[in-house]
Each structure stands twice: as structure tokens, then as C-alpha cells.
Design a protein around this motif. Structure first.
Motif: not given
Ligand code: SAH
Ligand code: NAD
Length: 414
Positions: A49-50, A55, A123-124, A148-149, A336, A343, A345, A350, A354
Motif C-alpha cells: 500500500v502507499h 499505512t 492496493d492495485g 484497497e482500490t 497519482l 501525502d 488522503h 484513512m 484502514f
Molecule cells: N497503486 C495505484 C494506486 C491506487 S491508489 C497506483 O499507484 O497507481 C488509490 C488508493 O490509495 C485509494 O483507494 C486510497 O485508499 C489509497 N490512499 C489514498 N491516500 C492514501 C494514503 N495517504 N495512504 C495510503 N493509501 C492512500
């Protein structure tokens, strides 16, 4: 052995995590509960996840519940090296470096996969795809995972349709307490936060083109209006386009919108939403931003092909000078904008997404062996639980039915 940029960056990462923790009451509550319950004891959990502070705090909550965590980021441009260092300093295994190239990104995912995870938080969909394509021998050990997405879920559905999805996956994005808040209000705010801090330009009086009027697009358009912009929406779905019209926005095909837009934001999950055709019509100085999954919504190849010069117009903005002298600016390489230029959302949003992830991971730890392979909805009680906890954290009370009201309502149910 972790792979991160610099372990010495941990202090600023720790400060960021402390800040978000102070603003994530649901996760704090779950951390305390998990510490007592130990729902993940003996379980290996892989997370992609980001990798920023919120996270990182989720990772700590799962670890408090006994999970042995292996962590990577879902997008090298959103990975924050100080946050990764803080997690490593606290004893977690992390494989993520800001700005990693495609081969390094894949190598980091492989490192995580080689820990033989039993629960996957994705995530993705990259981690789940890697598991099925490159580590099929590990599938048998996996109890399940959470996605997640929106785009990740579409990828899982495609796998399920072909019969190739071999594990149960909970569709976190499709929980009401996820998409109604995260996709709409989270993306609505964080996209503008990313654009504003990257460009330092005024939005009021400008024309903003939002491509896609789904949950994210609605939020981005709503906040653009609040900032004083004229908003134009492009859509391919007649119902969504009608919603945009009723919400007071102009709906145009992209080629016409191209001529009037100052800011373009794609949030569709589709590819080639902005291509050469639109680029040829855009005004000098137009800003191109993507907030949808993957860097394919704006065709960067077309920008390169049309341009005679490329240069850094400002940090994290690439200028493409066209043969006719116009310059189009692309933010964060078309990745994105809210996460590669900010940073992401806000913490309070989150906190809900989360909390759903954490409760779904616990659901899988308890029930994974009995769940069939496929994409599963998040259990409704988790959605309600998260809404109740959030309302209570914000000091908001709701009414309850009196016995008389309950009888009245039940009378309609036969
Ligand atoms: N992995 C893909 C992106 C999907 S991003 C890419 O990078 O192209 C979309 C997801 O990022 C959303 O569903 C949201 O829940 C998550 N997201 C948004 N802000 C975030 C944050 N601050 N920390 C972690 N995840 C976040
Ligand atoms: P959604 O399905 O609710 O909406 C997508 C909309 O785009 C739909 O209305 C669809 O009709 C429209 N669309 C598709 N192709 C189009 C095209 N070529 N031109 C114009 N419109 C088109 O999805 P969502 O939840 O709004 O998510 C959109 C994307 O954003 C996904 O890729 C998702 O993974 C990503 N996402 C990003 C963030 C973020 O933090 N940046 C947060 C959540 C989701």
C-alpha cells in the motif's frame, strides 16, 4: 534484511507516524484490542500500500495483533523513505525505496512475496498478480487478502471470471465506509492538496476538467467548485454524465473540453483518456494531472511525441513544449497526483479505510480457511462497526428506534 533508502531517516518518519496516530482514533482503538486478542499470532502478513505514515501506522496495528509483517509500497513515487526507516527502526521488514524504477519495484514485491505470506493486503493488485504468476507454489498457504482500490478490484474480478483467482479476496474498496468517504472526500481534498502545493497557482476563475464522474471524480469536481473554478466533466456513462449535469457541471467530450481547460484531472481507471487529439487542442500552459490508478490515463508517449523540448518547469512538473510553442505541464509523471505530489488522503479518512482493512484482515485470520476463492464483499457488520466507531470518535450520536417505531416499520415487511 530490509531494503530501504536510508535507515538514519527514522526520526522524521517517527514524527509523521505520531502525528497521524493522534488523528486516527479507530486504528488506535483497534491497536489496543488487537494487542489483547492477538488475532494474527503466528501469521505472516504481506502489505503493498502507499508507504506513508498512515499505512505505517496500519502496519503497526497489525503487528500489535501478532502479525509478522513484510511491507512494500504500491507506488514508488508515494513511498516516503523516512517512514520506511521508522518501520525498520521499530523492527519491521520493509522493501521500498522512493523513486525505485520498474525493476527495483518488482524486486521489492518479490522480497515481500518470498516471506510466504498467509494474508495479503494489496492496493492495485500487483502483489496478488505476482503471487499467481510467479509464486503459484505459495498459493496454498494463503488464507486470503484485502484489496484497497477500485482498479485492484476490477483486476481481481477479471481473474475470478477467468477462473484464475485462487484465493479469497475481500473487496475493501466496495465497502460503503470506504468509497463514500475515501474515494469521494479523500480524493476530493487530497488531489487539490497535491495540485496546489505542486503548482502554487490559483484555482478560482480557472476551468477545471474532471475526466470520470465516479466516486473520486465527484469529490474532485465538488472541491474544484468550492475553490471557485468552472468545472467541466467528461464521461462515457450516460447516467454518470446526467448526475454531473444535475450537480451543476458542464459535460463535454474530451476533445471539446481540451480547448477550455486550465487544469485536467483524470480519475477513470481507464487508459488513454487524454491523448494526442486532446493535447493538440489544449491551451498554452494547461496542467495535466492524473488521480486514477496507473500512469496510463494521460498518454505520456503522445506528449513526448508531440513535443520538441521537455524540461522541468517546477519541482515534480514536466513541461512539454509543442512545435507551435505551447507548453503543456504534466504533474508527477502522470502518476497519482495526490500521492506522488502530496501525502495522499487525510489521516481521518484513512482511519476509516484502514480500520476496514484491519477488521477484514482479522476476518480472514479467523475465517480464511472456510472462504472460497473469489472476490468477497466486506461483511456488512464491519461497515456498520466502522461507521459507529467513527461517529462515536467524532462525538456524533444517532437516534434509535422506539419499540413502537420498530413495530411500525416491521409491519411493512409482512
Ligand atoms: N497503486 C495505484 C494506486 C491506487 S491508489 C497506483 O499507484 O497507481 C488509490 C488508493 O490509495 C485509494 O483507494 C486510497 O485508499 C489509497 N490512499 C489514498 N491516500 C492514501 C494514503 N495517504 N495512504 C495510503 N493509501 C492512500
Ligand atoms: P468509479 O468506477 O466510481 O468511477 C470511474 C468513472 O470513470 C466511471 O463513472 C466511468 O464511467 C468513468 N470513465 C471510464 N472511462 C472513462 C473515459 N475514458 N472517459 C471519461 N470517463 C470515463 O471509480 P472511482 O472509485 O472513482 O476510481 C477511479 C480511479 O481512481 C480508479 O483507478 C481507482 O483505483 C483510483 N482511485 C484513486 C484514488 C486516489 O487516491 N488517487 C482513490 C481511490 C481510487
Amino acid at each position: 534484511m530490509s531494503i530501504i533508502r536510508n535507515p538514519e531517516l527514522y526520526a522524521s518518519g517517527e514524527q509523521k507516524i505520531a502525528w497521524v496516530k493522534g488523528n486516527m482514533p479507530l486504528l488506535r482503538g483497534l491497536e489496543a484490542e488487537f494487542r489483547d486478542e492477538q488475532p494474527f499470532v503466528g501469521l505472516r502478513v504481506a502489505l503493498s500500500v502507499h508507504l506513508e505514515a498512515k499505512t505505517a501506522y496500519l502496519c503497526r496495528v497489525l503487528q500489535a495483533g501478532g502479525a509478522q509483517m513484510a511491507v512494500t509500497g504500491s507506488n514508488p513515487l508515494s513511498t516516503q523513505d523516512d517512514v520506511a526507516a521508522a518501520l525498520v527502526h521499530g523492527g519491521m521488514e520493509v522493501f521500498a525505496v522512493h523513486g525505485a524504477d520498474a525493476a527495483e519495484y518488482r524486486a521489492h514485491l518479490c522480497e515481500v512475496m518470498e516471506t510466504r505470506p498467509q494474508i495479503i493486503i494489496d492496493d492495485g493488485g500487483d502483489l496478488v498478480n505476482l503471487l499467481h504468476n510467479d509464486y503459484p507454489a505459495y498459493l496454498a498457504e494463503v488464507l486470503g487478502g484485502c484489496e484497497e482500490t477500485t482498479t485492484g478490484i476490477l483486476r481481481l474480478m477479471a481473474m475470478a471470471k477467468q477462473g484464475s483467482l485462487k484465493i479469497p479476496m475481500l473487496a475493501v474498496n466496495n465497502a460503503k465506509c470506504k468509497y463514500l468517504f475515501d474515494n469521494r472526500y479523500g480524493t476530493g481534498q487530497s488531489v487539490w492538496d497535491g495540485i496546489n502545493r505542486t503548482t502554487n497557482l490559483i484555482v478560482a476563475g480557472k476551468t477545471v476538467v474532471v475526466a470520470g464522474y465516479g466516486w473520486c471524480g465527484k469529490g474532485v469536481a465538488m472541491r474544484a467548485k468550492g475553490l471557485g473554478a468552472q468545472v467541466v466533466v467528461t464521461e462515457i456513462d450516460a447516467v454518470k454524465a446526467m448526475e454531473a449535469v444535475m450537480d451543476g457541471f458542464t459535460v463535454l467530450p474530451m476533445e471539446q473540453a481540451a480547448e477550455v481547460g486550465d487544469f485536467f484531472i483524470t480519475v477513470t481507471g481507464c487508459k488513454d483518456v487524454i491523448t494526442e487529439k486532446a493535447m493538440r487542442r489544449m491551451k498554452n500552459g494547461a496542467l495535466l494531472c492524473n488521480a486514477g490508478h496507473f500512469n496510463v490515463e494521460i498518454n505520456v508517449g503522445d506528449l513526448e511525441k508531440l513535443s520538441v523540448e521537455q524540461f522541468e518547469s517546477r519541482k515534480n512538473i514536466t513541461g512539454y513544449r509543442m512545435a507551435d510553442g505551447r507548453v503543456l505541464h504534466l504533474i508527477a509523471e502522470g502518476r497519482l497526483v495526490n500521492l506522488a505530489a502530496g501525502d495522499g488522503h487525510p489521516a481521518e479518512i484513512m482511519d476509516m479505510s484502514f480500520a476496514i482493512q484491519a477488521l477484514c484482515a482479522r476476518h480472514i485470520a479467523k475465517n480464511g480457511k472456510t472462504l472460497a476463492a473469489g472476490v468477497h464483499p466486506v461483511p456488512e457488520e464491519i461497515d456498520h462497526e466502522v461507521a459507529r466507531r467513527k461517529l462515536s470518535a467524532w462525538g456524533v450520536s444517532v437516534d434509535t428506534l422506539s419499540p413502537e417505531q420498530e413495530r411500525y416499520l416491521n409491519s411493512w415487511n409482512g
